[in-house]
Design a protein around this motif. Structure first.
Motif, PDB file in Angstrom:
ATOM      1  N   HIS A 387      -6.917   5.361  11.527  1.00  0.00           N
ATOM      2  CA  HIS A 387      -5.502   5.328  11.205  1.00  0.00           C
ATOM      3  C   HIS A 387      -4.748   4.243  11.960  1.00  0.00           C
ATOM      4  O   HIS A 387      -3.583   3.967  11.637  1.00  0.00           O
ATOM      5  CB  HIS A 387      -4.872   6.674  11.560  1.00  0.00           C
ATOM      6  CG  HIS A 387      -4.916   6.971  13.027  1.00  0.00           C
ATOM      7  ND1 HIS A 387      -6.036   7.505  13.643  1.00  0.00           N
ATOM      8  CD2 HIS A 387      -4.011   6.780  14.026  1.00  0.00           C
ATOM      9  CE1 HIS A 387      -5.796   7.652  14.932  1.00  0.00           C
ATOM     10  NE2 HIS A 387      -4.582   7.206  15.205  1.00  0.00           N
ATOM     11  N   GLU A 388      -5.364   3.607  12.946  1.00  0.00           N
ATOM     12  CA  GLU A 388      -4.647   2.708  13.846  1.00  0.00           C
ATOM     13  C   GLU A 388      -4.139   1.447  13.138  1.00  0.00           C
ATOM     14  O   GLU A 388      -4.879   0.788  12.408  1.00  0.00           O
ATOM     15  CB  GLU A 388      -5.547   2.301  15.010  1.00  0.00           C
ATOM     16  CG  GLU A 388      -5.614   3.324  16.118  1.00  0.00           C
ATOM     17  CD  GLU A 388      -4.277   3.495  16.815  1.00  0.00           C
ATOM     18  OE1 GLU A 388      -3.562   2.508  17.007  1.00  0.00           O
ATOM     19  OE2 GLU A 388      -3.954   4.646  17.153  1.00  0.00           O
ATOM     20  N   SER A 389      -2.881   1.089  13.405  1.00  0.00           N
ATOM     21  CA  SER A 389      -2.287  -0.105  12.788  1.00  0.00           C
ATOM     22  C   SER A 389      -2.886  -1.394  13.344  1.00  0.00           C
ATOM     23  O   SER A 389      -2.745  -2.456  12.734  1.00  0.00           O
ATOM     24  CB  SER A 389      -0.771  -0.108  13.004  1.00  0.00           C
ATOM     25  OG  SER A 389      -0.461  -0.093  14.387  1.00  0.00           O
ATOM     26  N   SER A 424      -4.945   8.313   8.451  1.00  0.00           N
ATOM     27  CA  SER A 424      -3.786   7.735   7.774  1.00  0.00           C
ATOM     28  C   SER A 424      -3.536   8.502   6.485  1.00  0.00           C
ATOM     29  O   SER A 424      -4.465   9.058   5.880  1.00  0.00           O
ATOM     30  CB  SER A 424      -4.031   6.258   7.465  1.00  0.00           C
ATOM     31  OG  SER A 424      -5.105   6.126   6.550  1.00  0.00           O
ATOM     32  N   ARG A 636       6.995   4.703   8.090  1.00  0.00           N
ATOM     33  CA  ARG A 636       5.831   5.285   8.766  1.00  0.00           C
ATOM     34  C   ARG A 636       6.182   5.833  10.159  1.00  0.00           C
ATOM     35  O   ARG A 636       5.290   6.229  10.900  1.00  0.00           O
ATOM     36  CB  ARG A 636       4.726   4.238   8.912  1.00  0.00           C
ATOM     37  CG  ARG A 636       3.967   3.941   7.625  1.00  0.00           C
ATOM     38  CD  ARG A 636       2.698   3.145   7.915  1.00  0.00           C
ATOM     39  NE  ARG A 636       1.880   2.965   6.729  1.00  0.00           N
ATOM     40  CZ  ARG A 636       1.931   1.915   5.918  1.00  0.00           C
ATOM     41  NH1 ARG A 636       2.783   0.942   6.186  1.00  0.00           N
ATOM     42  NH2 ARG A 636       1.162   1.838   4.855  1.00  0.00           N
ATOM     43  N   ARG A 640       3.464   7.820  12.571  1.00  0.00           N
ATOM     44  CA  ARG A 640       2.960   7.228  13.810  1.00  0.00           C
ATOM     45  C   ARG A 640       3.299   8.101  15.019  1.00  0.00           C
ATOM     46  O   ARG A 640       2.498   8.210  15.950  1.00  0.00           O
ATOM     47  CB  ARG A 640       3.546   5.824  13.971  1.00  0.00           C
ATOM     48  CG  ARG A 640       2.916   4.831  12.997  1.00  0.00           C
ATOM     49  CD  ARG A 640       3.348   3.425  13.261  1.00  0.00           C
ATOM     50  NE  ARG A 640       2.669   2.519  12.343  1.00  0.00           N
ATOM     51  CZ  ARG A 640       3.235   1.489  11.748  1.00  0.00           C
ATOM     52  NH1 ARG A 640       4.506   1.222  11.975  1.00  0.00           N
ATOM     53  NH2 ARG A 640       2.550   0.704  10.940  1.00  0.00           N
ATOM     54  N   GLN A 643       0.864  11.035  14.962  1.00  0.00           N
ATOM     55  CA  GLN A 643      -0.485  10.599  15.346  1.00  0.00           C
ATOM     56  C   GLN A 643      -0.567  10.339  16.846  1.00  0.00           C
ATOM     57  O   GLN A 643      -1.517  10.759  17.513  1.00  0.00           O
ATOM     58  CB  GLN A 643      -0.855   9.334  14.563  1.00  0.00           C
ATOM     59  CG  GLN A 643      -1.137   9.591  13.093  1.00  0.00           C
ATOM     60  CD  GLN A 643      -1.225   8.310  12.279  1.00  0.00           C
ATOM     61  OE1 GLN A 643      -0.723   7.257  12.700  1.00  0.00           O
ATOM     62  NE2 GLN A 643      -1.845   8.369  11.126  1.00  0.00           N
ATOM     63  N   GLN A 794       1.855  -2.986   7.410  1.00  0.00           N
ATOM     64  CA  GLN A 794       1.911  -1.778   8.217  1.00  0.00           C
ATOM     65  C   GLN A 794       3.342  -1.436   8.622  1.00  0.00           C
ATOM     66  O   GLN A 794       3.614  -0.326   9.059  1.00  0.00           O
ATOM     67  CB  GLN A 794       1.042  -1.944   9.464  1.00  0.00           C
ATOM     68  CG  GLN A 794      -0.443  -1.964   9.172  1.00  0.00           C
ATOM     69  CD  GLN A 794      -0.923  -0.655   8.572  1.00  0.00           C
ATOM     70  OE1 GLN A 794      -0.883   0.380   9.200  1.00  0.00           O
ATOM     71  NE2 GLN A 794      -1.372  -0.709   7.330  1.00  0.00           N
ATOM     72  N   SER A 795       4.236  -2.400   8.467  1.00  0.00           N
ATOM     73  CA  SER A 795       5.629  -2.163   8.822  1.00  0.00           C
ATOM     74  C   SER A 795       6.509  -3.038   7.937  1.00  0.00           C
ATOM     75  O   SER A 795       6.122  -4.148   7.569  1.00  0.00           O
ATOM     76  CB  SER A 795       5.877  -2.496  10.299  1.00  0.00           C
ATOM     77  OG  SER A 795       7.256  -2.494  10.581  1.00  0.00           O
TER      78      SER A 795
END
Length: 797
Positions: A387-389, A424, A636, A640, A643, A794-795
């Motif tokens: 799941h890490e950006s 994710s 998100r 985040r 998580q 991602q953003s």
């Protein structure tokens, strides 16, 4: 007939983003293969550049005379046919230049620098001869630029281009004993030549045992003595290639044994292993709570791939996680493991890459860029903390490592394991649609419950005995751990001392001169620093606006919390882990090793400490301010935050001692914090998916972000609105366009940024239109424009 090489030149512009035909000289015919780097002339002038051969053909469609290849930089291809195909796929899917993608896949030391030199021209003058001072050629960088330009135009000097290949192989000297009667040689020596006799005895011993030791490993004899012996003909000093091994000490330790699996682990392992054996390109989403033993599952699945004669690749999201994971994987597989991440030196990365390419490593562990490692015959791909950006690259090519791995897995007919305690939403939604196969590890391997999570409402904390950034419950819990000689982990996702500096008289906030962002206070360097462009300036003693001395520091950073800990808990030993304390090579490993060895009571850090860390004596996790992420204007933000809180909570109570988690927040009723308190991923998933559905956000829609920047704000705005009109005309009514609008931080590094976001489900003309827009705007780059296209950003900030 002259053979033709198709070459992608190292000139990253849209006009050159294709192969060019070059004649292969007769002397190189048969020696040039796709995947080799070459040196070629390019353009009408004398310019010479590096390039990559992407094909070799017998004829060319070009009607004119072809330029010849000037030199070959490799004896063997540095990219395989599969690697070249991957680079082209990457370029097509990320809207990046082909040569940029090729360079992304290769280690930095395989980049070729162009060095401009001058020699005497056809009409040399005294000034030109004086500049060269008798040398046949001199680098242009060492001479006055204006004089060189004038003399080249007069033909007094001639400009030349030379390739400077960064690739340097490390060598070490080895002792090769000569074929002599060393006893007879010893008899010829003087009676007092004790050192020489000792050396002859060693040489006889080495030859008898077939040893050729490295000079660096010999303790009894000095290098000058060996050099003198080589002159006598007793030995030869032979330079041999050696690897710069970043984890050499771990290669020679005894291998760990596979652990006994729980029934849940065994079921998961057998399911994945069956896909490895059958060579199925299946994708598994391994959803396992923190401490459920996902790493042991990874290790046993990789062992199954190796036993089947195949290889394995494992990605981890951050350098901070790599040391512990490397220790686990190398502990199981030893020297068969190659490591690739940005914390290594260029030489170490180059050597690890060559070990992989040569087939000397069967397992690769690394961060995002390791997805391109030239590993062959891969049996399984694993992405930990999927799941890490950080798996998404911010600069061109803007790829997601997960997409690269899924593409490679389809080509290799190998399964992919996506592991996380908090997958994710995109991956979990695909599992719900049976695109991925969901596997679950719902319990910790020691059968201990997940640690209880206490929420502290910071709106009332100060009335209940809190001090500074610490509530009374968190301070009491920290003190209790100190008394028990147990360890604590504290997370604050903001580095520095304070968020900003403000004048209490007039409200002036010290801003970065290059970016629309306030400067962050760093007390260790006594400076204000911009975390975007690197600008740094002294802390003001007077307000630059009104002259007042009432300058105050606002907000909280890791440095400020560290100072507060020393004041509130003077006996506590604190280690701080953030970008500032881990800048030097090996910084992450030194801090984690010290904490693991019990040299500190409290590990304070940013989000890099939230995942992957496994310390049996950690029984308390504290989150200083859980609201930092929630305040971000990004869809998100809740995902985040959930998580991050769930991951950091999982660091507590991983062994036999019970754990506890304290989360400080000003928003205790927010659903992300409530679900994190109950370790309820499925509940969060259901609620967040409902919110995403109402807002038409991923995973219900795909997204593309288009960004335009220019030093002049009006020019950037005009360009983005023009592109918006052209793009909207090509989209169907079902597509949703957000913007154009200024970016969240409108100015960075003295450039103004405007963006628009397209949300869509199926737009057949979208890629074609974006490629055309990129092509058109490339002609404007010389006017200061920069255009970036980011697929699935991602953003949106």
């Amino acid at each position: 007939m002259t053979a033709v090489a198709k070459v992608v030149v190292d000139v990253p512009t849209m006009q050159t983003d294709r192969p060019f035909d070059y004649a292969i000289p007769a002397t190189l015919e048969g020696a040039i293969q796709p995947g080799m780097r070459v040196w070629v002339g390019f353009g009408r002038g004398q310019r010479q550049v590096a390039g990559m051969v992407v094909g070799v053909e017998s004829t060319s469609a070009f009607a004119g005379d072809l330029k010849p290849i000037l030199a070959v930089l490799d004896y063997a291809p540095v990219l395989s046919q599969a690697g070249l195909a991957l680079s082209k796929w990457l370029a097509d899917t990320t809207f990046a230049f082909w040569i940029t993608c090729i360079q992304t896949m290769l280690p930095t030391m395989l980049k070729v620098d162009t060095v401009k030199t001058v020699t005497l021209g056809t009409h040399p003058t005294q000034e030109a001869q004086a500049l060269l001072a008798g040398a046949s050629s001199v680098p242009v960088a060492d001479l006055p630029e204006a004089a060189v330009a004038r003399l080249v135009q007069q033909n007094a000097l001639s400009l030349r281009y030379e390739a400077k290949d960064r690739a340097k192989v490390k060598t070490a000297d080895y002792v090769v004993p000569a074929d002599l009667d060393f006893a007879a040689e010893a008899a010829k020596l003087r009676a007092n030549a004790a050192k020489q006799r000792e050396l002859l005895t060693l040489l006889a011993h080495w030859r008898e045992n077939g040893e050729e030791p490295a000079v660096a490993s010999i303790q009894a004899v000095t290098r000058p003595q060996l050099v003198a012996a080589a002159k006598r003909g007793w030995l030869t000093l032979e330079a041999r290639e050696v690897y710069r091994a970043p984890y050499e000490l771990l290669d020679h330790q005894a291998h760990t044994k596979p652990l006994a699996l729980t029934p849940e682990q065994a079921q998961v392992t057998s399911t994945i292993t069956a896909a490895v054996t059958a060579q199925q390109a299946s994708t598994f989403l391994l959803e396992g709570v923190t401490g459920s033993g996902k790493t042991e599952v990874y290790l046993q699945v990789m062992a199954a791939a190796l036993a089947a004669g195949r290889t394995a690749m494992m990605l981890v999201p951050e350098i901070a996680l790599t040391p512990q994971m490397v220790r686990r994987v190398k502990g199981r597989f030893g020297a068969a493991v190659a490591v690739m991440h940005s914390g290594l030196s260029d030489g170490e990365k180059f050597d690890e890459w060559r070990r992989i390419q040569r087939g000397e490593a069967q397992v690769v562990v690394g961060a995002r860029s390791a997805a391109f490692a030239p590993l062959q015959n891969i049996g399984v791909f694993i992405i930990d903390e999927e799941h890490e950006s950080s798996y998404k690259q911010d600069d061109a090519p803007r790829y997601h490592a997960r997409d690269v791995i899924l593409h490679r897995a389809a080509e290799a007919h190998a399964p992919v394991v996506l592991g996380s305690a908090t997958p994710s939403l995109e991956s979990r939604a695909r599992a719900a649609k049976n695109v991925y196969q969901r596997l679950v590890l719902p319990h910790r391997i020691n059968q201990h419950p997940l640690p209880p999570v206490h929420i502290v409402d910071m709106r009332q904390a100060y009335q209940q005995g809190g001090q500074g950034d610490f509530s009374k419950p968190l301070l009491d819990a920290l003190q209790l751990r100190l008394e028990r000689h147990e360890q604590s982990v504290l997370m604050l996702n903001r580095r520095g001392y304070s968020s900003f500096v403000m004048c209490r008289e007039c409200g002036f906030v010290v801003q970065c001169p290059n970016c629309d962002i306030s400067l962050t206070l760093h007390m260790d360097s006594h400076s204000l620093r911009c975390h975007y462009c690197g600008h740094e300036e002294p802390i003001p003693t007077r307000c630059p606006s009104c002259g007042s001395k009432k300058i105050r520091y606002y907000g909280t950073g890791t440095q400020k919390v560290e100072q507060a800990l020393h004041e509130l808990l003077p006996t506590a030993r604190v280690l701080r882990m953030d970008v500032d304390t881990t800048r030097r090579k090996g910084g992450h490993e030194r801090i984690l090793n010290a904490f693991g060895a019990g040299q500190a009571d409290i590990l304070l850090g940013t989000q890099m400490i939230a995942k992957g860390l496994d310390f049996p004596n950690v029984t308390l996790v504290g989150v200083i301010n859980a609201d930092n992420g929630l305040s971000m204007p990004d869809f998100r933000a809740a995902e985040r935050t959930f998580q991050l809180l769930t991951q950091v909570a999982g660091r507590a109570g991983r062994a036999n001692k019970a754990g506890e988690v304290v989360i400080q927040t000003f928003n205790p009723d927010h659903y992300a914090i409530q679900f994190a308190q109950n370790h309820d991923y499925e509940g969060f998933f259901a609620q967040e998916m409902a919110i995403r559905h109402r807002g038409d956000y991923p995973p219900y829609y795909y997204t593309i972000k288009l960004t335009v920047s220019h030093p002049d704000e009006s020019q950037a705005a005009k360009a983005i609105y023009s592109m918006s009109r052209e793009l909207t005309a090509a989209l169907s009514p079902a597509a949703i366009v957000l913007g154009p609008s200024p970016s969240a931080i409108a100015r960075l590094k003295n450039r103004y940024f405007y963006q628009l976001v397209v949300k869509y489900k199926r737009e057949p003309k979208l890629d074609e239109t974006l490629t055309r827009l990129l092509d058109e705007t490339q002609k404007s780059t010389r006017d200061g424009f920069f255009v970036a296209i980011d697929r699935e950003p991602q953003s949106f900030l």
